[in-house]
Design a protein around this motif. Structure first.
Motif, PDB file in Angstrom:
ATOM      1  N   VAL A  74      12.579  -8.497 -12.748  1.00  0.00           N
ATOM      2  CA  VAL A  74      13.466  -9.283 -13.603  1.00  0.00           C
ATOM      3  C   VAL A  74      12.874 -10.690 -13.703  1.00  0.00           C
ATOM      4  CG1 VAL A  74      15.806 -10.161 -13.910  1.00  0.00           C
ATOM      5  CG2 VAL A  74      15.438  -7.905 -12.886  1.00  0.00           C
ATOM      6  N   PRO A  75      12.704 -11.230 -14.893  1.00  0.00           N
ATOM      7  CA  PRO A  75      12.031 -12.527 -15.033  1.00  0.00           C
ATOM      8  C   PRO A  75      12.645 -13.653 -14.215  1.00  0.00           C
ATOM      9  CG  PRO A  75      12.157 -11.448 -17.159  1.00  0.00           C
ATOM     10  CD  PRO A  75      12.954 -10.599 -16.211  1.00  0.00           C
ATOM     11  N   VAL A  76      13.970 -13.667 -14.058  1.00  0.00           N
ATOM     12  CA  VAL A  76      14.560 -14.759 -13.294  1.00  0.00           C
ATOM     13  C   VAL A  76      14.166 -14.682 -11.823  1.00  0.00           C
ATOM     14  CG1 VAL A  76      16.771 -13.639 -12.733  1.00  0.00           C
ATOM     15  CG2 VAL A  76      16.671 -16.129 -12.995  1.00  0.00           C
ATOM     16  N   LEU A  77      13.831 -13.506 -11.327  1.00  0.00           N
ATOM     17  CA  LEU A  77      13.284 -13.393  -9.977  1.00  0.00           C
ATOM     18  C   LEU A  77      11.904 -14.041  -9.927  1.00  0.00           C
ATOM     19  CD1 LEU A  77      12.897 -12.338  -7.087  1.00  0.00           C
ATOM     20  CD2 LEU A  77      12.251 -10.130  -8.079  1.00  0.00           C
ATOM     21  N   LEU A  78      11.063 -13.763 -10.919  1.00  0.00           N
ATOM     22  CA  LEU A  78       9.729 -14.347 -10.950  1.00  0.00           C
ATOM     23  C   LEU A  78       9.802 -15.869 -11.088  1.00  0.00           C
ATOM     24  CD1 LEU A  78       7.992 -11.730 -13.277  1.00  0.00           C
ATOM     25  CD2 LEU A  78       7.922 -11.853 -10.781  1.00  0.00           C
ATOM     26  N   ASP A  79      10.777 -16.357 -11.868  1.00  0.00           N
ATOM     27  CA  ASP A  79      10.986 -17.812 -11.962  1.00  0.00           C
ATOM     28  C   ASP A  79      11.193 -18.409 -10.575  1.00  0.00           C
ATOM     29  OD1 ASP A  79      10.897 -17.525 -14.721  1.00  0.00           O
ATOM     30  OD2 ASP A  79      13.065 -17.697 -14.992  1.00  0.00           O
ATOM     31  N   GLN A  80      12.012 -17.743  -9.780  1.00  0.00           N
ATOM     32  CA  GLN A  80      12.327 -18.266  -8.448  1.00  0.00           C
ATOM     33  C   GLN A  80      11.128 -18.155  -7.496  1.00  0.00           C
ATOM     34  OE1 GLN A  80      16.635 -17.346  -7.130  1.00  0.00           O
ATOM     35  NE2 GLN A  80      16.192 -15.796  -8.677  1.00  0.00           N
ATOM     36  N   GLU A 223      -3.425  -4.367 -13.507  1.00  0.00           N
ATOM     37  CA  GLU A 223      -4.720  -4.414 -14.189  1.00  0.00           C
ATOM     38  C   GLU A 223      -5.578  -3.200 -13.845  1.00  0.00           C
ATOM     39  OE1 GLU A 223      -6.101  -8.197 -12.867  1.00  0.00           O
ATOM     40  OE2 GLU A 223      -5.068  -9.315 -14.467  1.00  0.00           O
ATOM     41  N   SER A 224      -5.380  -2.648 -12.643  1.00  0.00           N
ATOM     42  CA  SER A 224      -6.140  -1.454 -12.251  1.00  0.00           C
ATOM     43  C   SER A 224      -5.611  -0.201 -12.937  1.00  0.00           C
ATOM     44  CB  SER A 224      -6.068  -1.271 -10.732  1.00  0.00           C
ATOM     45  OG  SER A 224      -4.776  -0.793 -10.340  1.00  0.00           O
ATOM     46  N   GLY A 225      -4.446  -0.276 -13.560  1.00  0.00           N
ATOM     47  CA  GLY A 225      -3.823   0.879 -14.191  1.00  0.00           C
ATOM     48  C   GLY A 225      -2.961   1.702 -13.253  1.00  0.00           C
ATOM     49  N   GLN A 226      -2.846   1.270 -11.985  1.00  0.00           N
ATOM     50  CA  GLN A 226      -2.062   2.054 -11.028  1.00  0.00           C
ATOM     51  C   GLN A 226      -0.576   1.922 -11.287  1.00  0.00           C
ATOM     52  OE1 GLN A 226      -2.775   1.133  -6.880  1.00  0.00           O
ATOM     53  NE2 GLN A 226      -1.251   2.600  -6.160  1.00  0.00           N
ATOM     54  N   ILE A 227      -0.124   0.744 -11.669  1.00  0.00           N
ATOM     55  CA  ILE A 227       1.299   0.546 -11.935  1.00  0.00           C
ATOM     56  C   ILE A 227       1.496   0.001 -13.339  1.00  0.00           C
ATOM     57  CG2 ILE A 227       1.764   0.066  -9.494  1.00  0.00           C
ATOM     58  CD1 ILE A 227       2.283  -2.889 -10.324  1.00  0.00           C
ATOM     59  N   GLU A 228       2.688   0.227 -13.840  1.00  0.00           N
ATOM     60  CA  GLU A 228       3.159  -0.456 -15.038  1.00  0.00           C
ATOM     61  C   GLU A 228       4.218  -1.449 -14.589  1.00  0.00           C
ATOM     62  OE1 GLU A 228       5.548   0.386 -19.260  1.00  0.00           O
ATOM     63  OE2 GLU A 228       5.036   2.065 -17.941  1.00  0.00           O
ATOM     64  N   ILE A 229       4.116  -2.672 -15.053  1.00  0.00           N
ATOM     65  CA  ILE A 229       5.156  -3.651 -14.746  1.00  0.00           C
ATOM     66  C   ILE A 229       6.071  -3.734 -15.964  1.00  0.00           C
ATOM     67  CG2 ILE A 229       5.689  -6.030 -14.120  1.00  0.00           C
ATOM     68  CD1 ILE A 229       2.948  -6.255 -12.855  1.00  0.00           C
ATOM     69  N   SER A 230       7.318  -3.388 -15.748  1.00  0.00           N
ATOM     70  CA  SER A 230       8.311  -3.478 -16.819  1.00  0.00           C
ATOM     71  C   SER A 230       9.219  -4.679 -16.565  1.00  0.00           C
ATOM     72  CB  SER A 230       9.128  -2.186 -16.896  1.00  0.00           C
ATOM     73  OG  SER A 230       9.894  -2.004 -15.708  1.00  0.00           O
ATOM     74  N   ALA A 231      10.105  -4.933 -17.495  1.00  0.00           N
ATOM     75  CA  ALA A 231      10.962  -6.121 -17.411  1.00  0.00           C
ATOM     76  C   ALA A 231      12.410  -5.733 -17.650  1.00  0.00           C
ATOM     77  CB  ALA A 231      10.507  -7.174 -18.423  1.00  0.00           C
ATOM     78  N   THR A 232      13.246  -6.733 -17.521  1.00  0.00           N
ATOM     79  CA  THR A 232      14.679  -6.655 -17.808  1.00  0.00           C
ATOM     80  C   THR A 232      15.010  -7.894 -18.621  1.00  0.00           C
ATOM     81  OG1 THR A 232      15.190  -5.438 -15.774  1.00  0.00           O
ATOM     82  CG2 THR A 232      16.984  -6.706 -16.723  1.00  0.00           C
ATOM     83  N   PRO A 233      15.968  -7.850 -19.538  1.00  0.00           N
ATOM     84  CA  PRO A 233      16.359  -9.099 -20.212  1.00  0.00           C
ATOM     85  C   PRO A 233      16.504 -10.238 -19.197  1.00  0.00           C
ATOM     86  CG  PRO A 233      17.485  -7.262 -21.228  1.00  0.00           C
ATOM     87  CD  PRO A 233      16.720  -6.693 -20.062  1.00  0.00           C
TER      88      PRO A 233
END
Length: 585
Positions: A74-80, A223-233
């Protein structure tokens, strides 16, 4: 006996050896705990989960490069997280607990600071995070003995007690990967007591290093293709309710709603949260997210239209939402194996968007049941569940199984923060011949389930709901929750009025808009209700009302008197402390 025994034991026949795609989606989220007027963090949960869960989850993926997964930030987590990284880089600490950990002289703590340490540093899972450590357990027992004699007796607790308590609290919150591989943590846990200022400073520096490495570690995995990072509003809003309160009645026809007929301009607010999330994701990971896990897996037909309009290729929700939607359109839901394990598209609207639905049973096994199992037994049982799904899939279909759950809160109920379960599970998945871990974006690129495929399910519409019970009862429909919505609606009307008046300059408008975003988070409504613990309800109640009060201040309006009155009082003892819920009662 397992809670969900696998269908038919024994070695599978050649006919039973069917492929299955498995998507593990780990949802990482904390609401914004910052007071924007001071910059201070009012609760420490973001950085504590960072050093425990976000580090461990990255570590397990790094150790098992053949396991693919979706990690939802969730972007607000990354903000913090970036805010904390800045605190360590500049030395300007805005988290009270970190300030106390790094304090030069614990003997000089004020009465308020001492109380803050005592209130905060025993608030962990006692069975898994305090009792296993004799020195930490002794601190807890001493505190309890003195507390029984009344508050004055606590004054006998020395500065060294405070230093040891702060140190042990942070050691216990370190991830298992950190405890196994970092020499400093091993040394401090062996020392056990009489921690010095140098010990605390070294631990403080390590915390900074761990937090600063989180976003780069996951970016490298992506970047390695191992995971996809998705988001939430961006701020985790309950999108269907912002768009239309009446959507709650689709799954709860008799639910009382807030007095306000709707949230003003809600559809535009949802679109704004999605746009901000896309911008945040691009800035941190180099591209926009291809898909989203809407807050709480909450969707409606209108919500999917907004997501599709913003360019999202996939979204996901809960099994209960799918079952309700199929039932409404007179499709059979008697055999979940015949409808759950396939992608879906809307028959009209939400063009270009594919929707996936979580297996509630498997997700709850990880979230609530396997913590009581031996790790290897739990991993093997999980694999058997997936094998059973493959065996019973419709002919000529390769099922896609979605296991989606909180990537943070479950692990403190596991021995060793879930280390053995996750390691055994990933080991089994890496070597399994027929279970293929994937991401949603990779699946859509490689799967035969194209829009014209027989495997692609069709939905005339969505019965609005969330992953919890398939409805919105966790966030609306009770007296306290509805009152909170009414307070937010009144504040939003004031916001719209002031913004239209032109009384604020661009900087002031941006500050007010950011404050409103925080007020729109779904987390405040989650915690209102007497079934939740009193300390958690009180914390989130205060923070929600404080956020609304600050919004009025930024709008240069006097806050309503009723914001000084608590909205809700908790008295319950829910499973997992209320931070997680099962998908069905």
């Amino acid at each position: 006996m397992t809670p969900f025994p696998p269908p038919s034991g024994g070695v599978p026949s050649a006919a039973q050896k069917k492929n299955v795609d498995l998507v593990l989606l780990w949802h990482m989220h904390q609401p914004d705990y910052r007071d924007y007027s001071t910059g201070d963090f009012l609760l420490p949960w973001t950085y504590l989960h960072a050093i425990k869960d976000y580090t461990d989850m990255a570590y397990h993926l790094e150790r098992h490069p053949k396991v693919h997964a979706v990690v939802n930030f969730v972007p607000v987590l990354l903000d913090q997280l970036e805010d904390y990284a800045d605190q360590f880089a500049t030395g300007k600490l805005r988290d009270p607990l970190l300030r106390l950990l790094a304090h030069e002289n614990t003997d000089a703590f004020s009465a308020e600071e001492r109380q803050h340490v005592l209130d905060a540093c025993f608030r962990s899972n006692h069975t898994k995070m305090i009792s296993p450590y004799p020195a930490y357990k002794r601190l807890w027992e001493l505190f309890n003995r003195l507390q029984a004699d009344g508050e004055p007796a606590l004054s006998y607790l020395s500065g060294q007690f405070m230093a040891d308590l702060l140190t042990w609290y942070h050691l216990a919150w370190c991830g298992e990967s950190v405890r196994r591989e970092n020499d400093l943590v091993v040394q401090l846990m062996s020392k056990a007591e009489c921690f010095s200022i140098e010990d605390r400073r070294n631990l403080f520096s390590l915390i900074g290093e761990l937090i600063g490495g989180i976003i780069p570690r996951y970016r490298k995995l992506a970047e390695s293709g191992q995971i996809e990072i998705s988001a939430t509003p961006h701020y985790h809003p309950l999108a269907p309710l912002l768009i239309n309160f009446a959507s709650a009645k689709e799954a709860m026809p008799n639910a009382p709603l807030p007095q306000s007929p709707c949230y003003p301009g809600g559809r535009g607010r949802v679109a704004a949260h999605v746009t901000r999330a896309k911008q945040s994701h691009a800035a941190r990971f180099g591209n926009e997210p291809e898909g989203m896990w809407p807050a709480e897996g909450s969707i409606s037909t209108a919500t999917l239209d907004v997501l599709a309009g913003e360019g999202c290729r996939w979204a996901a929700s809960g099994e209960g939402v799918l079952a309700n939607s199929l039932h409404q359109h007179r499709q059979s839901v008697s055999d979940r194996g015949q409808y759950l394990y396939r992608p879906y598209q809307m028959e009209s609207g939400a063009e270009g968007l594919t929707c996936f639905f979580r297996d509630d049973r498997l997700s709850d096994l990880i979230g609530f049941e396997y913590s009581r199992w031996h790790g290897k037994d739990a991993a093997r049982n999980f694999i058997e569940q997936i094998e059973g799904i493959a065996r019973h899939a419709p002919e000529r279909e390769t099922p896609i199984v979605s296991v989606i759950l909180d990537g943070e809160n479950a692990w403190e109920y596991y021995p060793y923060n879930g280390f053995y379960f996750l390691d055994d599970l990933y080991t089994e998945l890496e070597s399994h011949q027929y279970i293929h871990t994937s991401t949603y974006s990779d699946y859509l690129k490689q799967s035969p389930a194209r829009p014209d495929s027989a495997q692609m399910g069709r939905l005339p519409g969505i019965v609005a709901g969330s992953w919890v019970y398939g409805d919105f009862s966790t966030w609306i429909g009770s007296k306290d929750k509805n009152r909170a919505w009414d307070l937010l609606c009144v504040a939003k009307q004031s916001y719209d009025m002031v913004m239209a008046s032109g009384r604020l300059d661009p900087v002031e408008q941006a500050a007010a808009e950011k404050q409103l975003c925080s007020c729109e988070s779904s987390d405040w409504f989650w915690w209102f209700g007497d079934y939740n613990p009193s300390h958690a309800v009180a914390s989130f109640d205060r923070l929600f009302r404080h956020n609304l009060t600050e919004l009025y201040r930024l709008l240069k309006l006097p806050p309503p008197q009723n914001l000084a009155e608590p909205i809700s009082q908790g008295s319950g003892t829910p499973e997992a402390g209320g931070a997680m819920r099962r998908s069905s009662e």
